[in-house]
Design a protein around this motif. Sequence first.
Motif, PDB file in Angstrom:
ATOM      1  N   MET A 147     -12.300   5.169   4.955  1.00 60.67           N
ATOM      2  CA  MET A 147     -11.312   4.538   4.078  1.00 60.67           C
ATOM      3  C   MET A 147     -10.475   3.525   4.859  1.00 60.67           C
ATOM      4  N   ALA A 148     -10.106   3.857   6.082  1.00 59.11           N
ATOM      5  CA  ALA A 148      -9.341   2.929   6.917  1.00 59.11           C
ATOM      6  C   ALA A 148     -10.130   1.645   7.157  1.00 59.11           C
ATOM      7  N   ALA A 149     -11.417   1.787   7.410  1.00 57.81           N
ATOM      8  CA  ALA A 149     -12.272   0.607   7.611  1.00 57.81           C
ATOM      9  C   ALA A 149     -12.353  -0.230   6.338  1.00 57.81           C
ATOM     10  N   ASP A 150     -12.483   0.434   5.189  1.00 53.68           N
ATOM     11  CA  ASP A 150     -12.524  -0.280   3.911  1.00 53.68           C
ATOM     12  C   ASP A 150     -11.206  -1.004   3.643  1.00 53.68           C
ATOM     13  N   LEU A 151     -10.104  -0.381   4.005  1.00 51.87           N
ATOM     14  CA  LEU A 151      -8.792  -1.016   3.828  1.00 51.87           C
ATOM     15  C   LEU A 151      -8.664  -2.268   4.690  1.00 51.87           C
ATOM     16  N   ARG A 152      -9.177  -2.207   5.885  1.00 45.98           N
ATOM     17  CA  ARG A 152      -9.133  -3.380   6.772  1.00 45.98           C
ATOM     18  C   ARG A 152      -9.891  -4.561   6.155  1.00 45.98           C
ATOM     19  N   LYS A 153     -10.977  -4.262   5.468  1.00 49.69           N
ATOM     20  CA  LYS A 153     -11.748  -5.330   4.812  1.00 49.69           C
ATOM     21  C   LYS A 153     -10.956  -5.994   3.696  1.00 49.69           C
ATOM     22  N   LYS A 195      -4.917  -1.299  -7.646  1.00 48.14           N
ATOM     23  CA  LYS A 195      -6.109  -0.619  -7.137  1.00 48.14           C
ATOM     24  C   LYS A 195      -5.729   0.765  -6.639  1.00 48.14           C
ATOM     25  N   ILE A 196      -6.535   1.748  -7.007  1.00 48.48           N
ATOM     26  CA  ILE A 196      -6.324   3.122  -6.557  1.00 48.48           C
ATOM     27  C   ILE A 196      -7.479   3.495  -5.636  1.00 48.48           C
ATOM     28  N   TRP A 197      -7.119   3.924  -4.447  1.00 46.82           N
ATOM     29  CA  TRP A 197      -8.087   4.375  -3.450  1.00 46.82           C
ATOM     30  C   TRP A 197      -8.109   5.897  -3.495  1.00 46.82           C
ATOM     31  N   LEU A 235       0.854  -1.179   0.000  1.00 48.47           N
ATOM     32  CA  LEU A 235       0.000   0.000   0.000  1.00 48.47           C
ATOM     33  C   LEU A 235       0.892   1.230   0.000  1.00 48.47           C
ATOM     34  N   ILE A 236       0.763   2.041  -1.039  1.00 45.27           N
ATOM     35  CA  ILE A 236       1.489   3.303  -1.135  1.00 45.27           C
ATOM     36  C   ILE A 236       0.508   4.407  -0.769  1.00 45.27           C
TER      37      ILE A 236
END
Length: 90
Positions: free
Chosen positions: A82-88, A66-68, A17-18
């Motif tokens: 976004m942090a919650a989505d990343l954890r998923k 993937k680009i967030w 993750l960058i």
Amino acid sequence: MPILQTNYGYLLMIKFLIIRFSSIGDIIQCMGIIGGIRERFADVEIHWITRKDMVGTLSMDRRIDKIWAFDKETGLAGLLKMAADLRKEH
């Protein structure tokens, strides 16, 4: 995608993750690291978090899986979501 087996018997997909929110010049300079990651870890997933207005620049690079997009208008609440989505993703 490469899979890593842990000592606990879990299988994990290897991802990088960058995180780069700043100006276009900083993002373009940081894009150089993708080649090194791909050279050393050919089959990993590379994700990138950036500001919403920088997505167009990053989407030209097919090496990014993937680009967030972070919309700074959403503030802290958006960042926490976004942090919650990343954890998923893990």
